[in-house]
Design a protein around this motif. Structure first.
Motif, PDB file in Angstrom:
ATOM      1  N   LYS A 154       7.078  11.772  -4.264  1.00 54.38           N
ATOM      2  CA  LYS A 154       6.610  11.099  -4.580  1.00 54.38           C
ATOM      3  C   LYS A 154       6.966   9.434  -3.212  1.00 54.38           C
ATOM      4  CE  LYS A 154       1.855  10.091  -3.076  1.00 54.38           C
ATOM      5  NZ  LYS A 154       1.794   9.749  -2.229  1.00 54.38           N
ATOM      6  N   THR A 155       8.283   8.863  -3.792  1.00 54.33           N
ATOM      7  CA  THR A 155       8.306   8.095  -3.831  1.00 54.33           C
ATOM      8  C   THR A 155       9.456   8.189  -2.505  1.00 54.33           C
ATOM      9  OG1 THR A 155       8.029   6.828  -5.855  1.00 54.33           O
ATOM     10  CG2 THR A 155       9.962   5.834  -4.837  1.00 54.33           C
ATOM     11  N   VAL A 156      10.158   8.476  -2.639  1.00 53.90           N
ATOM     12  CA  VAL A 156      11.088   8.565  -1.519  1.00 53.90           C
ATOM     13  C   VAL A 156      10.175   9.265  -0.514  1.00 53.90           C
ATOM     14  CG1 VAL A 156      12.629  10.451  -0.536  1.00 53.90           C
ATOM     15  CG2 VAL A 156      13.017   9.783  -2.782  1.00 53.90           C
ATOM     16  N   SER A 157       8.829  10.208  -0.100  1.00 59.13           N
ATOM     17  CA  SER A 157       8.154  10.264   1.025  1.00 59.13           C
ATOM     18  C   SER A 157       7.414   9.037   1.180  1.00 59.13           C
ATOM     19  CB  SER A 157       7.377  11.430   0.423  1.00 59.13           C
ATOM     20  OG  SER A 157       5.780  11.583   0.796  1.00 59.13           O
ATOM     21  N   GLU A 158       7.124   8.366   0.506  1.00 62.47           N
ATOM     22  CA  GLU A 158       6.472   7.042   0.786  1.00 62.47           C
ATOM     23  C   GLU A 158       7.404   6.392   1.145  1.00 62.47           C
ATOM     24  OE1 GLU A 158       2.872   7.720   0.594  1.00 62.47           O
ATOM     25  OE2 GLU A 158       2.507   5.631  -0.145  1.00 62.47           O
ATOM     26  N   MET A 215      19.703   6.879   1.083  1.00 65.89           N
ATOM     27  CA  MET A 215      19.781   6.610   2.176  1.00 65.89           C
ATOM     28  C   MET A 215      20.098   8.003   2.398  1.00 65.89           C
ATOM     29  SD  MET A 215      23.930   4.747   2.857  1.00 65.89           S
ATOM     30  CE  MET A 215      24.140   3.231   2.625  1.00 65.89           C
ATOM     31  N   GLU A 216      20.416   8.779   0.979  1.00 68.51           N
ATOM     32  CA  GLU A 216      20.132  10.371   1.418  1.00 68.51           C
ATOM     33  C   GLU A 216      19.311  10.649   1.591  1.00 68.51           C
ATOM     34  OE1 GLU A 216      22.777  11.824  -1.680  1.00 68.51           O
ATOM     35  OE2 GLU A 216      23.858  12.660   0.042  1.00 68.51           O
ATOM     36  N   THR A 217      18.039  10.471   1.458  1.00 71.74           N
ATOM     37  CA  THR A 217      16.695  11.472   1.051  1.00 71.74           C
ATOM     38  C   THR A 217      15.682  10.061   1.719  1.00 71.74           C
ATOM     39  OG1 THR A 217      16.539   9.732  -1.525  1.00 71.74           O
ATOM     40  CG2 THR A 217      17.238  11.753  -1.951  1.00 71.74           C
ATOM     41  N   ALA A 218      16.097   9.359   2.225  1.00 70.40           N
ATOM     42  CA  ALA A 218      15.150   8.508   3.068  1.00 70.40           C
ATOM     43  C   ALA A 218      15.236   8.054   4.407  1.00 70.40           C
ATOM     44  CB  ALA A 218      14.811   7.478   2.233  1.00 70.40           C
ATOM     45  N   VAL A 219      16.370   7.409   4.540  1.00 71.95           N
ATOM     46  CA  VAL A 219      17.186   6.483   5.563  1.00 71.95           C
ATOM     47  C   VAL A 219      17.572   7.483   5.744  1.00 71.95           C
ATOM     48  CG1 VAL A 219      18.550   4.903   6.086  1.00 71.95           C
ATOM     49  CG2 VAL A 219      17.011   3.750   4.537  1.00 71.95           C
ATOM     50  N   LEU A 220      18.414   8.359   6.000  1.00 74.29           N
ATOM     51  CA  LEU A 220      19.252   9.087   6.864  1.00 74.29           C
ATOM     52  C   LEU A 220      18.617  10.203   7.569  1.00 74.29           C
ATOM     53  CD1 LEU A 220      22.709   9.200   5.068  1.00 74.29           C
ATOM     54  CD2 LEU A 220      22.531   7.632   7.370  1.00 74.29           C
ATOM     55  N   PRO A 221      17.325  10.834   6.612  1.00 71.10           N
ATOM     56  CA  PRO A 221      16.060  11.696   7.340  1.00 71.10           C
ATOM     57  C   PRO A 221      15.494  11.292   8.383  1.00 71.10           C
ATOM     58  CG  PRO A 221      16.730  12.100   4.635  1.00 71.10           C
ATOM     59  CD  PRO A 221      17.462  10.600   5.735  1.00 71.10           C
ATOM     60  N   GLY A 241       0.598  -0.793  -0.494  1.00 71.42           N
ATOM     61  CA  GLY A 241      -0.097   0.307  -0.108  1.00 71.42           C
ATOM     62  C   GLY A 241       0.923   1.505  -0.182  1.00 71.42           C
ATOM     63  N   TYR A 242       2.016   1.415  -0.068  1.00 70.01           N
ATOM     64  CA  TYR A 242       3.098   2.403  -0.986  1.00 70.01           C
ATOM     65  C   TYR A 242       2.871   2.694  -1.701  1.00 70.01           C
ATOM     66  CZ  TYR A 242       4.058   1.228   3.957  1.00 70.01           C
ATOM     67  OH  TYR A 242       4.200   1.056   5.458  1.00 70.01           O
ATOM     68  N   SER A 243       2.959   3.889  -2.571  1.00 69.42           N
ATOM     69  CA  SER A 243       2.947   4.490  -3.679  1.00 69.42           C
ATOM     70  C   SER A 243       3.922   4.504  -3.913  1.00 69.42           C
ATOM     71  CB  SER A 243       1.656   5.672  -3.658  1.00 69.42           C
ATOM     72  OG  SER A 243       1.143   5.930  -4.508  1.00 69.42           O
ATOM     73  N   VAL A 244       4.943   3.587  -4.648  1.00 68.90           N
ATOM     74  CA  VAL A 244       6.462   4.174  -5.355  1.00 68.90           C
ATOM     75  C   VAL A 244       5.731   3.712  -6.517  1.00 68.90           C
ATOM     76  CG1 VAL A 244       7.280   3.303  -2.387  1.00 68.90           C
ATOM     77  CG2 VAL A 244       7.017   1.603  -3.940  1.00 68.90           C
ATOM     78  N   THR A 245       6.919   4.308  -7.298  1.00 66.22           N
ATOM     79  CA  THR A 245       7.630   3.841  -8.971  1.00 66.22           C
ATOM     80  C   THR A 245       8.880   3.718  -9.212  1.00 66.22           C
ATOM     81  OG1 THR A 245       8.313   6.382  -8.902  1.00 66.22           O
ATOM     82  CG2 THR A 245       6.310   5.293  -9.582  1.00 66.22           C
ATOM     83  N   PRO A 246       9.485   2.763  -9.440  1.00 65.38           N
ATOM     84  CA  PRO A 246      11.054   2.223  -9.402  1.00 65.38           C
ATOM     85  C   PRO A 246      11.565   3.663  -9.637  1.00 65.38           C
ATOM     86  CG  PRO A 246       9.691   1.129 -11.380  1.00 65.38           C
ATOM     87  CD  PRO A 246       8.626   1.988 -10.251  1.00 65.38           C
TER      88      PRO A 246
END
Ligand code: FIX
Ligand code: ZN
Length: 435
Positions: A204-208, A245-251, A194-199
């Motif tokens: 939007k994907t990063v925020s999901e 890592m930079e855009t999702a995991v570390l934030p 149910g997470y709206s991600v694209t390859p």
């Protein structure tokens, strides 16, 4: 003025340190053990001890069996084959073999009879709840951190169903597929959930992805996030892993107040025929980790590297970056010779701001031998360091020794994690002040 330390004083210091390291409870910060509520996922007992993948790899060096034949056997048959090849037909001197014997011995079993059926009988009388407490008592382990992957189907359903947590078991959010197999594994799974991600890594994907991390951090009450990395991971670099890592995991780690643990240097499936025993080692480029840590001064990083060749440069990196905490002697480095070398190097270069060991146990009973073997080595190295101090006239008190050992066995780790939590608590206030 010189301070000659008498042989008696040296021996007394060594005895005090040994007593302290053997009796101080440990927080085992990385294992593959599970809260007993996970049922069959928590492995324990003689057959699981014998089919540990470290022993499978060693067994194949002696077997007269094809891979196919071995994998077609039942667990008990595999255990028999390993017992015969590694304990009966040859003396069990490798660290993984010796570990089985230390474990059995500390459990009060007679190993000299070499009687596998009798051992099986002894284990059969235990239930998992009592046995968990017994092993933790014998090992002197007060808290165990699991490795928890939402991508593991057997494990995920237990979390989703919900259960009463055993407070001795902490959780760590493991995200290897997210960072290492985004297109092939993680993106389709996240979409299913149910997470709206694209390859493509759109905003939007990063925020999901961040929503996914936040959901799982909350669900399991993660103490840190964690990934193992191949030797060729590069940062900065135009690769999906670095970008995620930079855009999702570390934030996310900054927001949630959690450290990010990295385990560099594993080459997965060097020999796929060995299955879980088939992973190998390669040395990584410490520059990658220095660049990542330097670029993210507001994140706290934990690192344990697999290659012996990386240990020295990582100690130097830890001297440069207070937001880096080294931990453990991982996997192939969890052998007495290398534990001693790494512990000595770490204590000499970064003092007590380190967590010298984790067990990486996959089978509950292993915490007994992994900690017993490491405690003795850490104690020896530490005693030598205090004896060197005593030679200057600096006499460590028993209370100081106790404090230092507590730090090495989980205290320093918890203080390090606490700094990220403090930053996360400060962040909204800082934002308000700026506004
Ligand atoms: O990636 C890890 O956490 C490793 O510890 C495991 O993959 C490995 O199989 C292991 O058990 C090492 O001790
Ligand atoms: Zn592990």
């Amino acid at each position: 003025m010189t301070h000659p330390v008498t042989a008696k004083r040296r021996a007394a210091l060594a005895a005090q340190v040994e007593k302290t390291v053997l009796t101080t409870p440990v927080y085992d910060i990385h294992t593959h053990l599970y809260d007993p509520a996970f049922g069959g996922l928590l492995l324990w007992g003689i057959d699981d001890l014998l089919v540990y993948h470290y022993l499978v790899a060693e067994g194949f060096r002696q077997f007269d069996l094809t891979y196919e034949k071995f994998w077609a056997m039942s667990k008990r048959e595999q255990a028999d084959a390993i017992w015969n090849a590694l304990f009966i037909e040859h003396s069990p001197i490798s660290e993984a073999c010796r570990g089985v014997l230390t474990t059995l011995n500390r459990l009060g079993l007679d190993v000299k009879r070499r009687d596998l059926p009798a051992l099986r009988k002894w284990f059969a009388k235990w239930n998992v709840a009592d046995y968990t407490t017994h092993c933790m008592d014998v090992a002197g382990v007060s808290r165990i951190c699991m490795t928890n992957s939402p991508f593991d189907d057997e494990e995920r359903v237990v979390w989703e169903r919900g259960f009463r947590r055993d407070e001795r078991f902490a959780a760590a959010l493991r995200i290897d597929p997210l960072l290492l197999s985004w297109e092939g594994t993680a993106a389709p799974r996240l979409r299913d959930w149910g997470y709206s991600v694209t390859p493509e890594l759109s905003e939007k994907t990063v925020s999901e992805v961040r929503r996914f991390l936040a959901d799982w951090t909350r669900r399991i009450n993660a103490q840190y996030l964690m990934v193992s990395l191949p030797p060729d991971f590069t940062y900065p670099g135009d690769n999906v892993c670095a970008r995620l890592m930079e855009t999702a995991v570390l934030p996310h780690c900054r927001e949630a107040g959690l450290p990010f643990a990295m385990m560099p240097g594993v080459k997965r499936a060097v020999n796929p025929l060995l299955r879980m025993a088939g992973d190998g080692v390669g040395h990584c480029d410490t520059n990658t980790y220095e660049s990542l840590i330097a670029a993210h001064p507001d994140n706290q990083f934990l690192i344990t590297a697999l290659a012996r060749e990386n240990q020295y440069s990582l100690c130097v990196a830890a001297r440069k970056f207070r937001n880096l905490h080294l931990f453990g002697c991982w996997w192939f480095t969890n052998t007495p010779y290398l534990i001693e070398e790494m512990t000595r190097m770490r204590l000499e270069l970064i003092g007590l701001s380190v967590t010298p060991q984790h067990s990486d146990a996959r089978v509950l009973d292993q915490i007994i031998y992994k900690w017993e073997h490491s405690r003795r080595i850490i104690g020896r190295v530490l005693a030598e360091k205090y004896q060197d101090l005593a030679a200057t006239g600096w006499e460590p008190t028993n209370a100081e020794i106790q404090r230092d050992v507590q730090d090495l066995f989980g205290g320093a780790f918890q203080q390090f994690c606490g700094r990220q939590q403090a930053r996360a608590a400060e962040a909204p206030k800082r934002g308000k002040r700026r506004a």
